[in-house]
Motif scaffolding. Structure first.
Motif, PDB file in Angstrom:
ATOM      1  N   LEU A   1      -2.567  -6.009  -0.102  1.00 12.68           N
ATOM      2  CA  LEU A   1      -1.904  -4.836   0.456  1.00 12.68           C
ATOM      3  C   LEU A   1      -2.417  -3.632  -0.325  1.00 12.68           C
ATOM      4  CD1 LEU A   1       0.289  -3.544   2.292  1.00 12.68           C
ATOM      5  CD2 LEU A   1       1.881  -3.897   0.392  1.00 12.68           C
ATOM      6  N   TYR A   2      -3.214  -2.797   0.335  1.00 15.30           N
ATOM      7  CA  TYR A   2      -3.762  -1.593  -0.287  1.00 15.30           C
ATOM      8  C   TYR A   2      -2.749  -0.466  -0.118  1.00 15.30           C
ATOM      9  CZ  TYR A   2      -8.085  -4.243  -0.135  1.00 15.30           C
ATOM     10  OH  TYR A   2      -9.042  -5.216  -0.299  1.00 15.30           O
ATOM     11  N   VAL A   3      -2.430   0.213  -1.215  1.00 10.15           N
ATOM     12  CA  VAL A   3      -1.439   1.282  -1.196  1.00 10.15           C
ATOM     13  C   VAL A   3      -2.083   2.554  -1.732  1.00 10.15           C
ATOM     14  CG1 VAL A   3       0.796   2.056  -2.053  1.00 10.15           C
ATOM     15  CG2 VAL A   3       0.433  -0.368  -1.549  1.00 10.15           C
ATOM     16  N   SER A   4      -2.108   3.599  -0.903  1.00  3.85           N
ATOM     17  CA  SER A   4      -2.609   4.903  -1.324  1.00  3.85           C
ATOM     18  C   SER A   4      -1.436   5.865  -1.417  1.00  3.85           C
ATOM     19  CB  SER A   4      -3.640   5.442  -0.323  1.00  3.85           C
ATOM     20  OG  SER A   4      -3.963   6.785  -0.645  1.00  3.85           O
ATOM     21  N   MET A   5      -1.053   6.197  -2.647  1.00  5.88           N
ATOM     22  CA  MET A   5       0.010   7.184  -2.828  1.00  5.88           C
ATOM     23  C   MET A   5      -0.517   8.575  -2.479  1.00  5.88           C
ATOM     24  SD  MET A   5       2.461   5.254  -3.419  1.00  5.88           S
ATOM     25  CE  MET A   5       3.729   6.467  -3.751  1.00  5.88           C
ATOM     26  N   GLU A   6      -1.801   8.810  -2.727  1.00  2.00           N
ATOM     27  CA  GLU A   6      -2.431  10.098  -2.401  1.00  2.00           C
ATOM     28  C   GLU A   6      -2.257  10.432  -0.919  1.00  2.00           C
ATOM     29  OE1 GLU A   6      -4.775  13.580  -3.018  1.00  2.00           O
ATOM     30  OE2 GLU A   6      -4.006  12.182  -4.502  1.00  2.00           O
ATOM     31  N   TYR A   7      -2.388   9.424  -0.067  1.00  2.59           N
ATOM     32  CA  TYR A   7      -2.278   9.629   1.379  1.00  2.59           C
ATOM     33  C   TYR A   7      -1.010   9.026   1.965  1.00  2.59           C
ATOM     34  CZ  TYR A   7      -6.958  11.385   0.955  1.00  2.59           C
ATOM     35  OH  TYR A   7      -8.048  12.130   0.586  1.00  2.59           O
ATOM     36  N   ALA A   8      -0.110   8.565   1.111  1.00  3.37           N
ATOM     37  CA  ALA A   8       1.187   8.032   1.522  1.00  3.37           C
ATOM     38  C   ALA A   8       1.053   7.017   2.652  1.00  3.37           C
ATOM     39  CB  ALA A   8       2.127   9.171   1.926  1.00  3.37           C
ATOM     40  N   THR A   9       0.254   5.998   2.397  1.00  3.99           N
ATOM     41  CA  THR A   9       0.046   4.971   3.416  1.00  3.99           C
ATOM     42  C   THR A   9      -0.352   3.651   2.768  1.00  3.99           C
ATOM     43  OG1 THR A   9      -0.940   4.632   5.597  1.00  3.99           O
ATOM     44  CG2 THR A   9      -2.423   5.350   3.866  1.00  3.99           C
ATOM     45  N   SER A  10      -0.246   2.602   3.551  1.00  5.21           N
ATOM     46  CA  SER A  10      -0.719   1.290   3.110  1.00  5.21           C
ATOM     47  C   SER A  10      -1.507   0.667   4.251  1.00  5.21           C
ATOM     48  CB  SER A  10       0.447   0.379   2.718  1.00  5.21           C
ATOM     49  OG  SER A  10       1.188   0.009   3.859  1.00  5.21           O
ATOM     50  N   ALA A  11      -2.339  -0.305   3.894  1.00  7.78           N
ATOM     51  CA  ALA A  11      -3.111  -1.029   4.905  1.00  7.78           C
ATOM     52  C   ALA A  11      -3.350  -2.445   4.395  1.00  7.78           C
ATOM     53  CB  ALA A  11      -4.433  -0.332   5.184  1.00  7.78           C
ATOM     54  N   HIS A  12      -3.420  -3.363   5.334  1.00 12.05           N
ATOM     55  CA  HIS A  12      -3.737  -4.750   5.002  1.00 12.05           C
ATOM     56  C   HIS A  12      -4.320  -5.435   6.220  1.00 12.05           C
ATOM     57  CE1 HIS A  12       0.348  -5.045   6.724  1.00 12.05           C
ATOM     58  NE2 HIS A  12       0.042  -6.306   7.035  1.00 12.05           N
ATOM     59  N   SER A  13      -4.977  -6.541   5.988  1.00 15.74           N
ATOM     60  CA  SER A  13      -5.477  -7.378   7.067  1.00 15.74           C
ATOM     61  C   SER A  13      -4.284  -8.175   7.590  1.00 15.74           C
ATOM     62  CB  SER A  13      -6.564  -8.309   6.527  1.00 15.74           C
ATOM     63  OG  SER A  13      -7.077  -9.128   7.539  1.00 15.74           O
ATOM     64  N   CYS A  14      -4.116  -8.240   8.894  1.00 12.33           N
ATOM     65  CA  CYS A  14      -2.949  -8.890   9.498  1.00 12.33           C
ATOM     66  C   CYS A  14      -2.683 -10.253   8.849  1.00 12.33           C
ATOM     67  CB  CYS A  14      -3.147  -9.044  11.002  1.00 12.33           C
ATOM     68  SG  CYS A  14      -1.701  -9.751  11.838  1.00 12.33           S
ATOM     69  N   CYS A  15      -1.445 -10.497   8.527  1.00 10.87           N
ATOM     70  CA  CYS A  15      -1.053 -11.712   7.809  1.00 10.87           C
ATOM     71  C   CYS A  15      -1.152 -12.982   8.650  1.00 10.87           C
ATOM     72  CB  CYS A  15       0.351 -11.547   7.238  1.00 10.87           C
ATOM     73  SG  CYS A  15       0.392 -10.319   5.919  1.00 10.87           S
ATOM     74  N   CYS A  16      -1.364 -12.845   9.962  1.00  9.04           N
ATOM     75  CA  CYS A  16      -1.535 -14.056  10.774  1.00  9.04           C
ATOM     76  C   CYS A  16      -2.933 -14.637  10.595  1.00  9.04           C
ATOM     77  CB  CYS A  16      -1.276 -13.764  12.254  1.00  9.04           C
ATOM     78  SG  CYS A  16      -2.681 -13.035  13.119  1.00  9.04           S
ATOM     79  N   GLY A  17      -3.847 -13.824  10.036  1.00  5.62           N
ATOM     80  CA  GLY A  17      -5.208 -14.291   9.825  1.00  5.62           C
ATOM     81  C   GLY A  17      -6.186 -13.843  10.900  1.00  5.62           C
ATOM     82  N   CYS A  18      -5.726 -13.037  11.862  1.00  2.00           N
ATOM     83  CA  CYS A  18      -6.616 -12.588  12.947  1.00  2.00           C
ATOM     84  C   CYS A  18      -7.670 -11.594  12.469  1.00  2.00           C
ATOM     85  CB  CYS A  18      -5.811 -11.993  14.105  1.00  2.00           C
ATOM     86  SG  CYS A  18      -5.045 -10.389  13.760  1.00  2.00           S
ATOM     87  N   GLY A  19      -7.449 -10.986  11.297  1.00  2.00           N
ATOM     88  CA  GLY A  19      -8.428 -10.064  10.730  1.00  2.00           C
ATOM     89  C   GLY A  19      -8.259  -8.616  11.140  1.00  2.00           C
ATOM     90  N   GLU A  20      -7.303  -8.320  12.010  1.00  2.00           N
ATOM     91  CA  GLU A  20      -7.083  -6.935  12.440  1.00  2.00           C
ATOM     92  C   GLU A  20      -6.476  -6.114  11.304  1.00  2.00           C
ATOM     93  OE1 GLU A  20      -7.815  -5.360  15.243  1.00  2.00           O
ATOM     94  OE2 GLU A  20      -8.506  -7.070  16.408  1.00  2.00           O
ATOM     95  N   GLU A  21      -6.835  -4.821  11.266  1.00  2.00           N
ATOM     96  CA  GLU A  21      -6.296  -3.908  10.262  1.00  2.00           C
ATOM     97  C   GLU A  21      -4.903  -3.439  10.668  1.00  2.00           C
ATOM     98  OE1 GLU A  21      -7.372   0.582   9.345  1.00  2.00           O
ATOM     99  OE2 GLU A  21      -8.882  -0.783   8.501  1.00  2.00           O
ATOM    100  N   VAL A  22      -3.975  -3.476   9.716  1.00  2.00           N
ATOM    101  CA  VAL A  22      -2.600  -3.030   9.948  1.00  2.00           C
ATOM    102  C   VAL A  22      -2.328  -1.872   8.985  1.00  2.00           C
ATOM    103  CG1 VAL A  22      -0.166  -3.692   9.900  1.00  2.00           C
ATOM    104  CG2 VAL A  22      -1.904  -5.356  10.630  1.00  2.00           C
ATOM    105  N   VAL A  23      -1.944  -0.715   9.527  1.00  2.00           N
ATOM    106  CA  VAL A  23      -1.679   0.478   8.717  1.00  2.00           C
ATOM    107  C   VAL A  23      -0.200   0.811   8.815  1.00  2.00           C
ATOM    108  CG1 VAL A  23      -2.201   2.933   8.424  1.00  2.00           C
ATOM    109  CG2 VAL A  23      -4.017   1.343   9.099  1.00  2.00           C
ATOM    110  N   ALA A  24       0.418   1.077   7.674  1.00  2.00           N
ATOM    111  CA  ALA A  24       1.837   1.454   7.635  1.00  2.00           C
ATOM    112  C   ALA A  24       1.963   2.747   6.827  1.00  2.00           C
ATOM    113  CB  ALA A  24       2.667   0.340   7.005  1.00  2.00           C
ATOM    114  N   PRO A  25       2.092   3.894   7.530  1.00  2.00           N
ATOM    115  CA  PRO A  25       2.243   5.166   6.815  1.00  2.00           C
ATOM    116  C   PRO A  25       3.654   5.310   6.256  1.00  2.00           C
ATOM    117  CG  PRO A  25       2.309   5.525   9.181  1.00  2.00           C
ATOM    118  CD  PRO A  25       2.020   4.068   8.975  1.00  2.00           C
ATOM    119  N   PHE A  26       3.762   5.942   5.094  1.00  2.00           N
ATOM    120  CA  PHE A  26       5.059   6.197   4.472  1.00  2.00           C
ATOM    121  C   PHE A  26       5.497   7.602   4.878  1.00  2.00           C
ATOM    122  CE2 PHE A  26       2.858   3.808   0.819  1.00  2.00           C
ATOM    123  CZ  PHE A  26       3.046   2.583   1.446  1.00  2.00           C
ATOM    124  N   THR A  27       6.445   7.684   5.771  1.00  2.00           N
ATOM    125  CA  THR A  27       6.994   8.976   6.190  1.00  2.00           C
ATOM    126  C   THR A  27       8.494   8.794   6.380  1.00  2.00           C
ATOM    127  OG1 THR A  27       6.933   8.700   8.597  1.00  2.00           O
ATOM    128  CG2 THR A  27       4.871   9.403   7.543  1.00  2.00           C
TER     129      THR A  27
END
Length: 144
Positions: free
Chosen positions: A24-50
């Motif tokens: 789980l990559y967390v960027s406080m500078e850009y207030a967001t996180s991203a990870h490869s989908c936990c099901c294993g499909c390889g898709e990028e999942v982005v979760a912005p902190f707002t």
């Protein structure tokens, strides 16, 4: 089915172009996180902190995200919670539940930002790379 049952977090300034599974990559500078989908499909999942999207909690050792991650636009349609680094599979949602949540989300954004953002993306700060921290920008904005 969830393939990755734990996510190790990495604080980064910029999210890398290629996401390593199980991180789980967390960027406080850009207030967001991203990870490869936990099901294993390889898709990028982005979760912005707002104020109207995800909230991140760091307890000094692990990270939690709220609300759940619902990948409704991905083929896998996986749904899970990230709680203290653990990935907990959640029940699938029907198309009606997804539509209701999208309406709720649009309403929350309209109430908070005072207008309807384009698509499902929150209104951005004044510049694409803020000159001050995101949290300082939010604090200044709320005190107006």
């Amino acid at each position: 089915m969830i393939r990755h049952k734990r996510l190790e977090h990495r604080f980064v300034e910029n999210i890398p172009d290629r996401l390593e599974a199980g991180i789980l990559y967390v960027s406080m500078e850009y207030a967001t996180s991203a990870h490869s989908c936990c099901c294993g499909c390889g898709e990028e999942v982005v979760a912005p902190f707002t104020p109207t999207d995800w909230k991140m909690t760091f307890d000094g050792e692990t990270i939690s995200l709220r609300p759940s991650i619902g990948n409704w636009t991905l083929k896998c349609r996986s749904h899970y919670v990230i709680e203290r680094g653990r990935v907990i599979e959640a029940a699938p949602w029907s198309d009606e539940q997804v539509a209701a949540e999208r309406r709720r989300d649009r309403g929350a954004k309209e109430r908070f930002y005072g207008h309807s953002p384009i698509g499902n993306v929150p209104a951005p700060p004044p510049t694409s790379k803020p000159t001050q921290s995101f949290w300082r920008w939010i604090s200044d904005w709320l005190s107006r």
